[in-house]
Write an enzyme that holds these catalytic residues in place. Sequence first.
Site, PDB file in Angstrom:
ATOM      1  N   HIS A 134       5.144  47.643  57.203  1.00 47.21           N
ATOM      2  CA  HIS A 134       5.264  46.320  56.595  1.00 47.21           C
ATOM      3  C   HIS A 134       5.228  45.266  57.700  1.00 47.21           C
ATOM      4  CE1 HIS A 134       9.404  46.318  57.901  1.00 47.21           C
ATOM      5  NE2 HIS A 134       9.729  47.345  57.119  1.00 47.21           N
ATOM      6  N   HIS A 157       7.277  45.917  60.966  1.00 52.09           N
ATOM      7  CA  HIS A 157       6.662  46.855  61.909  1.00 52.09           C
ATOM      8  C   HIS A 157       5.474  46.181  62.601  1.00 52.09           C
ATOM      9  CE1 HIS A 157       8.074  49.685  58.574  1.00 52.09           C
ATOM     10  NE2 HIS A 157       8.924  49.860  59.562  1.00 52.09           N
ATOM     11  N   CYS A 166      27.809  57.623  57.147  1.00 51.97           N
ATOM     12  CA  CYS A 166      26.874  56.935  56.242  1.00 51.97           C
ATOM     13  C   CYS A 166      25.583  57.747  56.201  1.00 51.97           C
ATOM     14  CB  CYS A 166      26.583  55.515  56.713  1.00 51.97           C
ATOM     15  SG  CYS A 166      25.244  54.773  55.752  1.00 51.97           S
ATOM     16  N   CYS A 195      22.399  55.815  57.312  1.00 51.78           N
ATOM     17  CA  CYS A 195      22.219  55.611  58.760  1.00 51.78           C
ATOM     18  C   CYS A 195      22.183  56.929  59.514  1.00 51.78           C
ATOM     19  CB  CYS A 195      23.365  54.800  59.349  1.00 51.78           C
ATOM     20  SG  CYS A 195      23.518  53.174  58.678  1.00 51.78           S
ATOM     21  N   CYS A 226      29.292  50.465  54.862  1.00 51.86           N
ATOM     22  CA  CYS A 226      28.305  50.404  55.934  1.00 51.86           C
ATOM     23  C   CYS A 226      27.601  49.040  55.865  1.00 51.86           C
ATOM     24  CB  CYS A 226      27.282  51.529  55.750  1.00 51.86           C
ATOM     25  SG  CYS A 226      25.734  51.180  56.587  1.00 51.86           S
ATOM     26  N   HIS A 247      23.842  49.388  54.703  1.00 52.54           N
ATOM     27  CA  HIS A 247      23.500  49.925  53.388  1.00 52.54           C
ATOM     28  C   HIS A 247      24.426  49.436  52.279  1.00 52.54           C
ATOM     29  CE1 HIS A 247      21.382  52.638  56.133  1.00 52.54           C
ATOM     30  NE2 HIS A 247      20.497  52.689  55.166  1.00 52.54           N
ATOM     31  N   LYS A 286      16.665  40.033  52.978  1.00 54.33           N
ATOM     32  CA  LYS A 286      15.930  41.147  53.594  1.00 54.33           C
ATOM     33  C   LYS A 286      14.748  41.525  52.716  1.00 54.33           C
ATOM     34  CE  LYS A 286      18.538  44.259  56.466  1.00 54.33           C
ATOM     35  NZ  LYS A 286      19.107  45.585  56.590  1.00 54.33           N
ATOM     36  N   LYS A 324      12.236  46.821  48.735  1.00 57.63           N
ATOM     37  CA  LYS A 324      11.274  47.488  47.854  1.00 57.63           C
ATOM     38  C   LYS A 324      11.603  47.166  46.405  1.00 57.63           C
ATOM     39  CE  LYS A 324       9.383  51.800  49.538  1.00 57.63           C
ATOM     40  NZ  LYS A 324       9.610  53.233  49.610  1.00 57.63           N
TER      41      LYS A 324
HETATM   42  N1  MSP Z   1      13.056  55.347  63.943  1.00 53.71           N
HETATM   43  C1  MSP Z   1      13.909  54.288  64.327  1.00 53.71           C
HETATM   44  C2  MSP Z   1      13.595  53.789  65.708  1.00 53.71           C
HETATM   45  C3  MSP Z   1      13.665  54.831  66.773  1.00 53.71           C
HETATM   46  S1  MSP Z   1      13.169  54.194  68.310  1.00 53.71           S
HETATM   47  C4  MSP Z   1      13.605  55.358  69.409  1.00 53.71           C
HETATM   48  C5  MSP Z   1      13.776  53.123  63.358  1.00 53.71           C
HETATM   49  N2  MSP Z   1      12.632  53.054  62.654  1.00 53.71           N
HETATM   50  S2  MSP Z   1      12.276  51.882  61.601  1.00 53.71           S
HETATM   51  O1  MSP Z   1      11.067  52.330  60.943  1.00 53.71           O
HETATM   52  O2  MSP Z   1      13.381  51.586  60.777  1.00 53.71           O
HETATM   53  O3  MSP Z   1      11.862  50.662  62.455  1.00 53.71           O
HETATM   54  C6  MSP Z   1      12.778  49.686  62.836  1.00 53.71           C
HETATM   55  C7  MSP Z   1      12.015  48.620  63.544  1.00 53.71           C
HETATM   56  O4  MSP Z   1      10.995  48.068  62.676  1.00 53.71           O
HETATM   57  C8  MSP Z   1      12.813  47.399  63.959  1.00 53.71           C
HETATM   58  O5  MSP Z   1      13.553  47.584  65.127  1.00 53.71           O
HETATM   59  C9  MSP Z   1      11.700  46.391  64.119  1.00 53.71           C
HETATM   60  O6  MSP Z   1      10.959  46.687  65.251  1.00 53.71           O
HETATM   61  C10 MSP Z   1      10.846  46.692  62.897  1.00 53.71           C
HETATM   62  N3  MSP Z   1      11.344  45.980  61.728  1.00 53.71           N
HETATM   63  C11 MSP Z   1      11.725  46.538  60.545  1.00 53.71           C
HETATM   64  N4  MSP Z   1      12.027  45.534  59.675  1.00 53.71           N
HETATM   65  C12 MSP Z   1      11.857  44.342  60.262  1.00 53.71           C
HETATM   66  C13 MSP Z   1      11.939  43.002  59.837  1.00 53.71           C
HETATM   67  N5  MSP Z   1      12.276  42.664  58.613  1.00 53.71           N
HETATM   68  N6  MSP Z   1      11.643  42.043  60.733  1.00 53.71           N
HETATM   69  C14 MSP Z   1      11.257  42.326  62.001  1.00 53.71           C
HETATM   70  N7  MSP Z   1      11.163  43.580  62.425  1.00 53.71           N
HETATM   71  C15 MSP Z   1      11.504  44.605  61.616  1.00 53.71           C
HETATM   72  O7  MSP Z   1      14.679  52.299  63.312  1.00 53.71           O
END
Ligand code: MSP
Length: 646
Positions: free
Chosen positions: A19, A22, A127, A130, A144, A147, A296, A299
């Site tokens: 999304h 990412h 949790c 998490c 948490c 969540h 936030k 979904k």
């Molecule tokens: N798998 C773990 C990370 C392990 S790294 C050793 C994880 N994955 S995640 O799919 O949840 O990705 C989190 C990351 O996605 C955030 O740190 C950020 O980079 C990005 N984002 C997810 N949602 C976001 C927003 N709403 N806004 C900005 N970035 C966001 O955590």
Amino acid sequence: MTKTFYITTPIYYVNAEPHIGHAYTTIVADVLNRFHRLMGCETFFLTGTDEHGDKIVQAATGAGVAPREYVDRISGIFRDTWPRLNISHDHFIRTTDPGHIRTVQYILQKVYDAGEIYFSTYKGLYCVGCERFYTERELVDGKCPDHDKEPIEREEANYFFRMSRYQSWLMDHIEKNPEFIRPERYRNEVLAFLREPLEDLCISRPVERLSWGIPLPFDDRYVTYVWFDALINYVSALGYPDGEPFRRYWPSVQHLIAKDILKPHGIYWPTMLKAAGITPYRHLNVHGYWKINEGKMSKSKGTVVRPLELVETYGLDAFRYFLLREMVFGLDAGFSEEALVQRLNADLANDLGNLFSRTLAMTAKYADGRVPPFASELEVPEKELVQQLESSKRQFQEEVPKLGFHKALMAIWESLNAANKYIDSVGPWNLAKDKDQRPRLLTVIRTLLELNRVSAALIAPFMPQTAETMLQRLGISKKAMDLSFEEDTRWGALKEGAPVVKGDALFPRIDLKARIPKEPSATASSMAPAQPTQVAPLVQEPITFEQFQGVDLRAGIVKHAEAVPKSKKLLRLIVDIGEERQVVAGIAQTHKPEDIIGKQVIVVANLQPAKLMGIESHGMVLAVCDGDTLRLVTTEQPVAAGCRVS
Ligand code: MSP
């Protein structure tokens, strides 16, 4: 010696598709990577997917497939998305890669042999979302914070990393290296954590509870806990311990994350590195969250913003520009399509696009479509413009490494705006009327061409495609990745006499009013959803999660459809839901049999069989009634027949 630069993104969980969040992190990493290349560094850019753990198993079960198949599929979606956003990563790591698994086990053994991992029983508040235990202090109203759910009590014998031993070392390291974690607000947040006693870190799960993980090399009844596995990707990707890339790139490593995973990266990871005898990273760069309607992305609320849909509608570079220009690195930002369109029209179509097309049009009209010479001395307006451009270059050079992307872009735009004003005040069309002014006219055009060329090189890390198009039209065929700051932003380097191509507008303007109401659900944004004609009142009586799970909903594919004789409403369907089912559906008034063959539908698979007009129905097809229309419920993308809906 060439300087190196190593940038990483988080490895994304494969329980959701990419999304805007990412995309933002990965595009920022891409901008940093391209910027350092432009500056002549030897760079390495890593991204990838995090594929072990409870959450992934749950997601795979929900999809009705084995974890392996599931992670391959979603990881593939991430891998396919990045090239479409012009992401220039050098390596895509998966935690299921054999090389990664070897490195994780190597580090575990090393830290275990050093006596920094021990076995013990732990009872605490856990949790599930998490995948970690929480201390009372960390909970918000007993829940948490991520969540909003109460954790469960859990007791377990497990392996622990003696993280507490590194508390004072880490505090000291952060104090002595003010830029270790940045921006400062996140450094302060980590220091605040560290002012409280630091507990040891549970790093394992028993295999009977979680088999989808990496076995501990010293006890195969256990697998590693998600963070000990995931964080190590940053070194396993470089072939740690023996890989040449590790030696070359690790000393310059910078991580990029959002605030959600600050603690694992700000505390667990440096202490793990210290225990393994690896130098800590140089910088942890932490950004804020993209929010939708001040909340936030969710979904269930349908507010997940999909990058590829935006790219399709507005173009890749408009999307990239918007993300980098709109968010102040470190703070949260609100996303809306309106804001994107405003930036596109004002900054890209008006300022950049107009300047470029005016410059090219004047070159065609007054200089035979070729780069003219500086045919006269630069006068004050030109000198001011050159000065302005030098200042933009300086700010760009200073701001990007400090993560001030919006400031760097603003600085470039100062030059573009100054150039637009310069055209208006010099009035080349007036100079053209006077033969004696021809040398000056050529100088004015050359000045503008140079400014456009330098600007193209400066925007290249942000908008590589646009930069390439601009340069190409100015007679320079270089890939954005091959540009060099020194050469390509040097004043006066255009080839005299080289042909210049006019071409289409770089960024056609978008009429916001005409667009948005037409496609209200093009992407989930702040746009209001279409109002149904009449909505039945919501059922107030809650059901439990177990009750909901009792309904076996499956994705199916309609194999055959025919009208039920003498019935206006009913169709007889054969639906493949992993097995073929005969289902009678009341959709004949809105759907012709031939139109729904091959369609993906959702079926209640465990409904008691019933006879309708003498035909047995083994399930029910879901549909939504919106006024007089009936719409079949389907999936966003095709899925295999039989996948569970949850
Ligand atoms: N798998 C773990 C990370 C392990 S790294 C050793 C994880 N994955 S995640 O799919 O949840 O990705 C989190 C990351 O996605 C955030 O740190 C950020 O980079 C990005 N984002 C997810 N949602 C976001 C927003 N709403 N806004 C900005 N970035 C966001 O955590």
